[in-house]
Enzyme design. Structure first.
Site, PDB file in Angstrom:
ATOM      1  N   ARG A 140      95.387 -81.075  -8.663  1.00 32.83           N
ATOM      2  CA  ARG A 140      94.702 -81.833  -9.723  1.00 32.83           C
ATOM      3  C   ARG A 140      95.554 -81.927 -10.981  1.00 32.83           C
ATOM      4  O   ARG A 140      95.382 -82.848 -11.782  1.00 32.83           O
ATOM      5  CB  ARG A 140      93.319 -81.239  -9.992  1.00 32.83           C
ATOM      6  CG  ARG A 140      92.376 -81.422  -8.811  1.00 32.83           C
ATOM      7  CD  ARG A 140      91.039 -80.740  -9.031  1.00 32.83           C
ATOM      8  NE  ARG A 140      91.142 -79.302  -9.156  1.00 32.83           N
ATOM      9  CZ  ARG A 140      91.178 -78.440  -8.131  1.00 32.83           C
ATOM     10  NH1 ARG A 140      91.103 -78.891  -6.888  1.00 32.83           N
ATOM     11  NH2 ARG A 140      91.272 -77.150  -8.336  1.00 32.83           N
TER      12      ARG A 140
ATOM     13  N   GLU B 160      93.252 -63.018  -5.941  1.00 37.29           N
ATOM     14  CA  GLU B 160      92.254 -61.944  -5.840  1.00 37.29           C
ATOM     15  C   GLU B 160      92.575 -61.052  -4.636  1.00 37.29           C
ATOM     16  O   GLU B 160      92.576 -59.832  -4.718  1.00 37.29           O
ATOM     17  CB  GLU B 160      90.879 -62.587  -5.674  1.00 37.29           C
ATOM     18  CG  GLU B 160      89.764 -61.740  -6.204  1.00 37.29           C
ATOM     19  CD  GLU B 160      88.436 -62.456  -6.072  1.00 37.29           C
ATOM     20  OE1 GLU B 160      88.434 -63.700  -5.990  1.00 37.29           O
ATOM     21  OE2 GLU B 160      87.412 -61.757  -6.032  1.00 37.29           O
TER      22      GLU B 160
HETATM   23  P1  AMP Z   1      94.214 -69.282 -12.206  1.00 35.72           P
HETATM   24  O1  AMP Z   1      95.546 -69.018 -11.621  1.00 35.72           O
HETATM   25  O2  AMP Z   1      93.224 -68.194 -11.921  1.00 35.72           O
HETATM   26  O3  AMP Z   1      94.301 -69.587 -13.704  1.00 35.72           O
HETATM   27  O4  AMP Z   1      93.615 -70.554 -11.503  1.00 35.72           O
HETATM   28  C1  AMP Z   1      94.014 -71.813 -11.869  1.00 35.72           C
HETATM   29  C2  AMP Z   1      94.149 -72.740 -10.709  1.00 35.72           C
HETATM   30  O5  AMP Z   1      93.109 -72.582  -9.744  1.00 35.72           O
HETATM   31  C3  AMP Z   1      94.099 -74.174 -11.197  1.00 35.72           C
HETATM   32  O6  AMP Z   1      95.086 -74.920 -10.502  1.00 35.72           O
HETATM   33  C4  AMP Z   1      92.697 -74.633 -10.871  1.00 35.72           C
HETATM   34  O7  AMP Z   1      92.703 -75.919 -10.342  1.00 35.72           O
HETATM   35  C5  AMP Z   1      92.173 -73.650  -9.842  1.00 35.72           C
HETATM   36  N1  AMP Z   1      90.881 -73.027 -10.218  1.00 35.72           N
HETATM   37  C6  AMP Z   1      90.668 -71.723 -10.488  1.00 35.72           C
HETATM   38  N2  AMP Z   1      89.386 -71.477 -10.741  1.00 35.72           N
HETATM   39  C7  AMP Z   1      88.751 -72.664 -10.655  1.00 35.72           C
HETATM   40  C8  AMP Z   1      87.390 -73.084 -10.819  1.00 35.72           C
HETATM   41  N3  AMP Z   1      86.412 -72.217 -11.135  1.00 35.72           N
HETATM   42  N4  AMP Z   1      87.105 -74.384 -10.674  1.00 35.72           N
HETATM   43  C9  AMP Z   1      88.087 -75.271 -10.352  1.00 35.72           C
HETATM   44  N5  AMP Z   1      89.372 -74.942 -10.171  1.00 35.72           N
HETATM   45  C10 AMP Z   1      89.716 -73.662 -10.324  1.00 35.72           C
END
Ligand code: AMP
Length: 172
Positions: A60, A97
């Protein structure tokens, strides 16, 4: 913060797995006024900042990043899941995770000294963007800002990004 944009993002509980509240931006993207406003508000910050390239994170982040780049007259760089980019790549791994994942960028994507904005749809824990930052630093890119359409504030992802400014249009 633009409340109308916040409200048009759809919450999908328990996707892709139980306990995750997925922020579904397809409802924003399909609405012409909301999509245009999102891109205008995000790109406005970087007008006159001499951004050379916008790095979009699969998948995205490609949509947000390409639209920003077009508005700024900048190039678009793709950061992808392993095995998707055809030429020589640099790779960075990051913790999930459970287990680990990694991302790749073409070795010739960024030249030293280029001004870079990183773009994605959601800042959650910050693990993904931290991996992308390490790739850009390795290549000598100058990170202007990390730009997100939305941020899940309770996860404190921005605390992981100590060395660079972080912007999010919508805060949850
Ligand atoms: P993070 O590495 O935990 O910051 O996760 C970010 C990535 O995971 C981004 O590319 C987001 O598109 C996706 N992502 C993580 N959590 C969500 C969520 N609750 N809703 C949509 N996309 C998420």
């Amino acid at each position: 913060m633009p409340e109308s944009l916040k409200n048009i993002i759809r919450d999908v509980p328990d996707f892709p797995k139980k306990g995750i509240l997925f922020k579904d931006i397809t409802t924003l993207l399909k609405d012409p006024v909301s999509f245009q406003r999102t891109v205008d508000l995000m790109s406005h910050r970087y007008v006159g900042k001499h951004v050379d390239v916008v790095v979009g994170i699969e998948a995205r982040g490609f949509i947000v990043g390409a639209a920003l780049a077009y508005k700024l007259g900048a190039g678009v760089i793709l950061v992808r899941k392993p095995g998707k980019l055809p030429h020589k790549t640099h790779k960075a791994s990051y913790k999930l995770e459970y287990g680990e994942d990694s991302l790749e960028i073409h070795q010739d994507a960024i030249s030293p000294g280029q001004n870079v904005v990183i773009a994605d749809d959601v800042l959650a824990t910050g693990g993904t963007v931290s991996a992308v930052i390490s790739l850009i630093e390795k290549m000598g890119g100058q990170i202007t800002e990390c730009a997100f359409l939305s941020e899940l504030e309770s996860l404190h992802g921005r605390n992981k990004i100590k060395d660079y400014p972080v912007f999010s249009l919508i805060k949850f």
